[in-house]
Design a protein around this motif. Structure first.
Motif, PDB file in Angstrom:
ATOM      1  N   UNK A  68       0.866  -1.180   0.000  1.00 57.36           N
ATOM      2  CA  UNK A  68       0.000   0.000   0.000  1.00 57.36           C
ATOM      3  C   UNK A  68       0.898   1.223   0.000  1.00 57.36           C
ATOM      4  N   UNK A  69       0.650   2.158  -0.892  1.00 58.98           N
ATOM      5  CA  UNK A  69       1.423   3.394  -0.920  1.00 58.98           C
ATOM      6  C   UNK A  69       2.909   3.184  -1.139  1.00 58.98           C
ATOM      7  N   UNK A  70       3.256   2.103  -1.793  1.00 54.88           N
ATOM      8  CA  UNK A  70       4.654   1.831  -2.096  1.00 54.88           C
ATOM      9  C   UNK A  70       5.433   1.148  -0.996  1.00 54.88           C
ATOM     10  N   UNK A  71       4.763   0.795   0.094  1.00 52.33           N
ATOM     11  CA  UNK A  71       5.457   0.143   1.207  1.00 52.33           C
ATOM     12  C   UNK A  71       4.898  -1.250   1.459  1.00 52.33           C
ATOM     13  N   UNK A  72       5.785  -2.144   1.807  1.00 49.09           N
ATOM     14  CA  UNK A  72       5.389  -3.507   2.168  1.00 49.09           C
ATOM     15  C   UNK A  72       4.822  -3.522   3.578  1.00 49.09           C
ATOM     16  N   UNK A  73       4.308  -4.661   3.964  1.00 47.45           N
ATOM     17  CA  UNK A  73       3.778  -4.828   5.318  1.00 47.45           C
ATOM     18  C   UNK A  73       4.831  -4.481   6.370  1.00 47.45           C
ATOM     19  N   UNK A  74       6.037  -5.009   6.196  1.00 48.70           N
ATOM     20  CA  UNK A  74       7.114  -4.769   7.162  1.00 48.70           C
ATOM     21  C   UNK A  74       7.515  -3.296   7.182  1.00 48.70           C
TER      22      UNK A  74
END
Length: 85
Positions: A68-74
Motif C-alpha cells: 500500500x502506498x509503495x510500502x510492504x507490510x514490514x
C-alpha cells in the motif's frame, strides 16, 4: 489498492483509489504469496499519483497485508513504530 471492501459502494470509493495505477492491474502484484516479491508492485506505486493518499489510508486503517502506498507490510510496520513522516 485494488482490493475493495465488500460493504463499500462505488460512491464511497475515494478518487485516488479508482484512478490509481493498481486499479489497472491484478491483485497478485500487491498481495503476493508468502515469500513472493513485491518489487513490481512497489515500482508501480512509485509512479502513481495516488501513492501518498494510499499510504495514508493504509496507515489509518491498519492494513496489515500487501503493498500500500509503495510500502510492504514490514515497511509500514516500521513506519508505525518510528512515527509517521
Amino acid at each position: 489498492m485494488t482490493a475493495m471492501l465488500s460493504d463499500t459502494t462505488a460512491a464511497d470509493v475515494p478518487a485516488w483509489r479508482t484512478e490509481a495505477l493498481c486499479a489497472q492491474t491484478g491483485p497478485e502484484f500487491f498481495f503476493p504469496e508468502p515469500g513472493g516479491s513485491v518489487s513490481e508492485a512497489k515500482r508501480l506505486c512509485m509512479a502513481c499519483e495516488g501513492r501518498p493518499a494510499c499510504l495514508e489510508y493504509a496507515l489509518t486503517h491498519d492494513e496489515r497485508f500487501g503493498v500500500w502506498g509503495g510500502l510492504s507490510e514490514k515497511e509500514r510496520q516500521q513506519l508505525r513504530r518510528t512515527g509517521r513522516s
